[in-house]
Enzyme design. Sequence first.
Site, PDB file in Angstrom:
ATOM      1  N   CYS A 119       1.038  -1.032   0.404  1.00 34.25           N
ATOM      2  CA  CYS A 119      -0.012   0.221  -0.300  1.00 34.25           C
ATOM      3  C   CYS A 119       0.991   1.329   0.311  1.00 34.25           C
ATOM      4  O   CYS A 119       2.483   1.146   0.334  1.00 34.25           O
ATOM      5  CB  CYS A 119      -0.584  -0.107   0.960  1.00 34.25           C
ATOM      6  SG  CYS A 119      -2.705   0.998   0.718  1.00 34.25           S
ATOM      7  N   CYS A 191      -5.358  -1.585  -5.867  1.00 34.63           N
ATOM      8  CA  CYS A 191      -6.210  -1.070  -6.111  1.00 34.63           C
ATOM      9  C   CYS A 191      -5.847  -0.613  -7.961  1.00 34.63           C
ATOM     10  O   CYS A 191      -4.632  -1.008  -7.851  1.00 34.63           O
ATOM     11  CB  CYS A 191      -6.727   0.601  -5.841  1.00 34.63           C
ATOM     12  SG  CYS A 191      -7.233   0.743  -4.411  1.00 34.63           S
ATOM     13  N   SER A 468      -3.693  11.949  -4.628  1.00 32.73           N
ATOM     14  CA  SER A 468      -3.888  10.635  -4.790  1.00 32.73           C
ATOM     15  C   SER A 468      -3.363  10.183  -6.259  1.00 32.73           C
ATOM     16  O   SER A 468      -3.861  11.119  -7.624  1.00 32.73           O
ATOM     17  CB  SER A 468      -5.418   9.690  -4.468  1.00 32.73           C
ATOM     18  OG  SER A 468      -5.128   8.450  -5.043  1.00 32.73           O
TER      19      SER A 468
END
Length: 552
Positions: A119, A191, A468
């Site tokens: 992550c 993701c 992000s």
Amino acid sequence: MRSDSTKKSFEKAPHRSLLKANGLTDEEIARPFVGIVNSANEIIPGHIHLRQLAQAAKDGVRMAGGTPMEFSVIGICDGIAMNHAGMRYSLPSREIIADSIELVAMGHAFDALIFMPNCDKVVPAMLMAALRINVPAIVISGGPMLAGVHRGKKVDLINVFEGIGRLKAGKITEDDLREMEGCACPTAGSCAGMFTANSMNCLTEALGLGLPGNGTVPAVYSERTRLAKQAGMKVMELLEKGITPRDIATPNAFRNAIAVDMALGCSTNTVLHVPAVAHEAGISLDLDDFDRMSKKVPHLCNLSPAGPDFIEDLYRAGGVQAVMKRLEPLGVLDTDVMTVTASSLKENLSRAEIRSDEVIRPLDNPYHQEGGIAILRGSLAPDGAVVKQSGVLPEMMQREGTARVFDSEEAATEAILSGAIRAGDIVVIRYEGPKGGPGMREMLTPTSTIAGMGLDRDVALITDGRFSGGTRGAAIGHCSPEAASGGPIALVKEGDKIRIDIPARILDLLVDEGELEERRKAFSPPEKKLSGVLKRYAAETLSADKGARYKD
């Protein structure tokens, strides 16, 4: 062996007694000790499966004659932490993770380490720790999530974030959004697009600290389990040959990684993390290193959020190794560098195969002539600002607009959702930098809302915070110096004019210097009552252009 300090000679009988309490035999105690640094938890989708991968890595270590010992580290899911107070804690966790690994690894004198991240902050934190500790080490990430499918179209988490703006604009219904949220994240893994976690996993491979496939083999494929097993075996070879992370992560290896960053169109967060990682190896990188490479390396892969492809598509096209093979003729790579395969990059690339000219474009047919990231400077950002230019629409590459000023992400998001932002506006969000936030929150909610409402063709956003990896549009972050340090972004007033010229690398506040001087005299940053981690972080962190790392 380093671990001999805990087990060899009669004076270490108490130490051996404690090891035997864990069930270790004399034979296991005599072997090299390999720390398995596992960030598994039941919160983050990218980490939910890491116990299975850790077991495979331990199997590999045992097959090659070592004794694995697993220990845990924390992790924060940026998606779950997004757009509330929790996001202030994400970036500071990078330093805490690196420190905690150092404490455990040094306290127990491991001979080698296997790092298992997946992550946003965990990957750079583990790289920082690897270079700081500098025993033979290898990184095996948890791998990317597969893309979801919604009504016949591939989707990922960013489609859900942008769905909020589409709902507000009346383009979809609440039922549509709920249906999408149920299928956008279909598997374990980081993701599915080229967001920060996958960016850093790919750059770990490009840097040479991850095996070929580390960045792109899907989390749920058996190939990922086999890769973890191979990592366990390979770290024992690195130990035997005495190859350490600093032998691999040289200045030229970092330049290789930055070249791959530009070709892939990675997250702007790499500009924070890569210099912080390099610093642990005694290597100095700055914003100009990224911008120079951006002008040399074209953007070859059009991955979500900027384009239609996902990490699984890059995997099928040959992965990071194929991207590096494509870049090889350009002369920007040093292929003589060592990697954790215990072979040179040149040897690794001799086995790479480019399987798609659409997913990995040829050098003479790139998606963009320049790399994915650009560094802007000017009167609004004298020390630099960062934009993912590969995700900016052509009509927004040069823009003069009217400043709409907000002192927090929440205030800006409320204005966007209420319809108060119009075409030609430039949203300025300040006091969200490393010190001012503190914690340098990601602005995914306002940027995705702007995109979802269809305003990304007409509205830009500038912040001293960050974005992000899932952000697209004219989103300019890391504006330095930050507002809390008295940077020019603190002096912007509602209605001021701002000029953005990405091709020329310019970000200017179009206000007379005399007027700015008067504003400086009246400036005082807002006081925030801080405690705990955030108080310590605000006191110790450097600015965004220095990687938002702790002071030396």
